[in-house]
Motif scaffolding. Structure first.
Motif, PDB file in Angstrom:
ATOM      1  N   LYS A   1      17.117 -29.027  16.347  1.00 51.48           N
ATOM      2  CA  LYS A   1      15.624 -29.590  15.401  1.00 51.48           C
ATOM      3  C   LYS A   1      16.010 -29.212  14.122  1.00 51.48           C
ATOM      4  O   LYS A   1      15.356 -29.284  13.111  1.00 51.48           O
ATOM      5  CB  LYS A   1      15.564 -28.380  16.420  1.00 51.48           C
ATOM      6  N   ASP A   2      17.239 -27.935  14.328  1.00 51.96           N
ATOM      7  CA  ASP A   2      17.355 -27.449  12.445  1.00 51.96           C
ATOM      8  C   ASP A   2      18.206 -28.258  11.379  1.00 51.96           C
ATOM      9  O   ASP A   2      17.900 -28.317  10.644  1.00 51.96           O
ATOM     10  CB  ASP A   2      18.802 -26.221  13.092  1.00 51.96           C
ATOM     11  N   LEU A   3      18.848 -29.275  12.711  1.00 50.92           N
ATOM     12  CA  LEU A   3      19.325 -30.366  11.921  1.00 50.92           C
ATOM     13  C   LEU A   3      18.081 -31.152  11.506  1.00 50.92           C
ATOM     14  O   LEU A   3      18.170 -31.763   9.859  1.00 50.92           O
ATOM     15  CB  LEU A   3      20.212 -31.048  12.618  1.00 50.92           C
ATOM     16  N   VAL A   4      17.362 -31.341  11.962  1.00 50.46           N
ATOM     17  CA  VAL A   4      15.879 -32.229  11.609  1.00 50.46           C
ATOM     18  C   VAL A   4      15.752 -31.953  10.180  1.00 50.46           C
ATOM     19  O   VAL A   4      14.730 -32.759   9.320  1.00 50.46           O
ATOM     20  CB  VAL A   4      15.184 -33.337  12.659  1.00 50.46           C
ATOM     21  N   LEU A   5      15.132 -30.492  10.464  1.00 50.43           N
ATOM     22  CA  LEU A   5      14.351 -29.812   9.666  1.00 50.43           C
ATOM     23  C   LEU A   5      15.246 -29.859   8.401  1.00 50.43           C
ATOM     24  O   LEU A   5      14.386 -29.849   7.539  1.00 50.43           O
ATOM     25  CB  LEU A   5      13.799 -28.477   9.733  1.00 50.43           C
ATOM     26  N   LEU A   6      16.015 -29.348   8.480  1.00 46.71           N
ATOM     27  CA  LEU A   6      17.374 -28.743   6.981  1.00 46.71           C
ATOM     28  C   LEU A   6      17.605 -29.724   6.459  1.00 46.71           C
ATOM     29  O   LEU A   6      18.189 -29.727   5.287  1.00 46.71           O
ATOM     30  CB  LEU A   6      18.062 -28.073   8.085  1.00 46.71           C
ATOM     31  N   SER A   7      18.032 -30.996   7.222  1.00 41.13           N
ATOM     32  CA  SER A   7      18.392 -31.864   6.466  1.00 41.13           C
ATOM     33  C   SER A   7      17.174 -32.732   6.388  1.00 41.13           C
ATOM     34  O   SER A   7      16.590 -32.706   4.883  1.00 41.13           O
ATOM     35  CB  SER A   7      19.536 -33.149   7.128  1.00 41.13           C
ATOM     36  N   ALA A   8      16.923 -33.780   6.977  1.00 41.31           N
ATOM     37  CA  ALA A   8      15.427 -34.455   6.688  1.00 41.31           C
ATOM     38  C   ALA A   8      14.155 -33.994   6.061  1.00 41.31           C
ATOM     39  O   ALA A   8      13.967 -34.258   5.508  1.00 41.31           O
ATOM     40  CB  ALA A   8      15.148 -35.710   7.387  1.00 41.31           C
ATOM     41  N   GLY A   9      14.358 -32.990   6.722  1.00 42.74           N
ATOM     42  CA  GLY A   9      13.084 -32.186   6.836  1.00 42.74           C
ATOM     43  C   GLY A   9      12.579 -31.057   5.103  1.00 42.74           C
ATOM     44  O   GLY A   9      12.250 -31.419   4.317  1.00 42.74           O
ATOM     45  N   ALA A  10      13.944 -31.419   4.304  1.00 39.80           N
ATOM     46  CA  ALA A  10      14.043 -30.245   3.046  1.00 39.80           C
ATOM     47  C   ALA A  10      14.120 -32.052   2.067  1.00 39.80           C
ATOM     48  O   ALA A  10      13.884 -31.847   0.876  1.00 39.80           O
ATOM     49  CB  ALA A  10      15.521 -29.623   3.115  1.00 39.80           C
ATOM     50  N   HIS A  11      14.335 -32.931   2.958  1.00 37.04           N
ATOM     51  CA  HIS A  11      13.921 -33.936   1.836  1.00 37.04           C
ATOM     52  C   HIS A  11      13.206 -34.624   0.977  1.00 37.04           C
ATOM     53  O   HIS A  11      12.595 -35.564   0.870  1.00 37.04           O
ATOM     54  CB  HIS A  11      15.569 -35.433   2.489  1.00 37.04           C
ATOM     55  N   THR A  12      11.865 -33.839   1.957  1.00 38.73           N
ATOM     56  CA  THR A  12      10.385 -33.977   1.341  1.00 38.73           C
ATOM     57  C   THR A  12      10.417 -33.897   0.155  1.00 38.73           C
ATOM     58  O   THR A  12       9.202 -34.637  -0.449  1.00 38.73           O
ATOM     59  CB  THR A  12       9.466 -33.456   2.475  1.00 38.73           C
ATOM     60  N   ILE A  13      10.651 -33.534  -0.235  1.00 43.80           N
ATOM     61  CA  ILE A  13      11.334 -32.783  -1.711  1.00 43.80           C
ATOM     62  C   ILE A  13      12.392 -33.377  -2.818  1.00 43.80           C
ATOM     63  O   ILE A  13      12.960 -33.544  -1.934  1.00 43.80           O
ATOM     64  CB  ILE A  13      11.059 -31.609  -2.626  1.00 43.80           C
TER      65      ILE A  13
END
Length: 319
Positions: free
Chosen positions: A179-191
């Protein structure tokens, strides 16, 4: 500026921070340098006002710092021979150093020898996310600065070309979950943006996971034989706004870089991504709150406390 829309996330309880509770403290500078956090926030606000893209740059800088020697500001060190961590191939294109330096200069003027560069970097990333209309979360501080910044130590950073298994392994080595991987990798790419250099291999190989219409859009921006340094948004719909659009893009085959797209090929990752874009609000996961939790968790990786490390006088050199 912060508004209600920034989703103030100030509710972390101690059991959610168990791994870092004994190491870092909320309000660490409340007595030694009370204006510390507000100074960093003001510097970041001014930087993002001048250039909205700097928010993603500061977020990435913190991520790359934490994944090598831990969150100790080692990414900021720069010796004359250019063999430091910041010059590793995985750190290509990093920026935001001047923002950290500006905050450090002001803090040294008011509170000399008190606030670490590692904490400035963590606070700057938090404030950058908030400036992009993301969550403003309570962040424990007390990190001290590392003294080692070898290029070789950054040889195994998560990479845009990594397989899903490699990404999982690299994150788990740091104590981070899928879950951290999704949030910190892809999730951070929202900007933020990426260079065509990182996209062209997918296009030249005609990656079948890319939406055909989106493939043509990407190819028009990154033509074969074109300038590899041209930058394009990671989140095509809202590159300067922290929102869940990045997950919709990944669902629809519109992930710009491979490391985002491969997440949707893994069943567990797919479920996590889907949870942030459900139409049923009652069962929809809270992206802002979950991202904030993962950021706090990442910010505690390998921290130096107490008598470890040092408090640098300037951020790009050890004392």
């Amino acid at each position: 500026m912060f508004t209600v829309a920034t989703f103030l996330v100030l509710f972390f309880v101690h059991d959610q921070l168990g791994f870092s509770e004994a190491q870092l403290q909320f309000g660490f500078y409340s007595e030694t340098c009370p204006p510390a956090e507000s100074i960093v926030r003001d510097v970041v606000h001014q930087a993002v006002t001048r250039d909205p893209g700097i928010a993603a740059v500061l977020l990435r800088l913190h991520f790359h710092d934490c994944f090598v020697e831990g969150c100790d500001g080692s990414i900021l060190i720069k010796h004359d021979v250019n063999d430091d961590e910041r010059f590793a191939s995985g750190n290509a294109g990093l920026g935001g150093f001047d923002v950290v330096d500006e905050a450090k200069s002001e803090l040294e003027r008011l509170c000399p020898g008190v606030v670490s560069c590692a904490d400035i970097l963590a606070l700057a990333a938090r404030d950058a996310v908030a400036e992009a209309k993301g969550p403003f979360y309570k962040l424990p501080t007390g990190r001290r600065d590392g003294k080692i910044a070898a290029m070789s130590n950054a040889a195994h950073l998560p990479d845009v070309e990594d397989s899903i298994n490699s990404l999982k392994s690299k994150f788990r080595e740091k104590g981070l979950s899928d879950k951290d991987l999704v949030l910190l990798s892809a999730g951070a790419h929202t900007i933020g943006t990426t260079a065509c250099f990182f996209v062209m291999p997918r296009l030249d190989a005609q990656d079948p996971t890319i939406n055909p219409e989106f493939f043509q859009v990407l190819r028009s921006k990154c033509p074969h034989g074109g300038d590899v340094n041209v930058r394009i948004p990671l989140d095509w719909e809202s590159q300067f706004v922290f929102d869940n659009q990045i997950f919709r893009n990944i669902q629809n085959g519109k992930g710009v870089i491979l490391s985002d797209s491969v997440l949707y090929q893994d069943n567990n990752m797919k479920r996590i991504i889907d949870s942030y874009v459900r139409t049923n609000q009652s069962s929809k996961a809270n992206f802002a709150a979950d991202f904030a939790r993962s950021m706090v968790k990442m910010g505690a990786i390998g921290v130096k406390i107490g008598v470890q490390g040092e408090i640098r006088r300037i951020c790009n050199a050890t004392n």
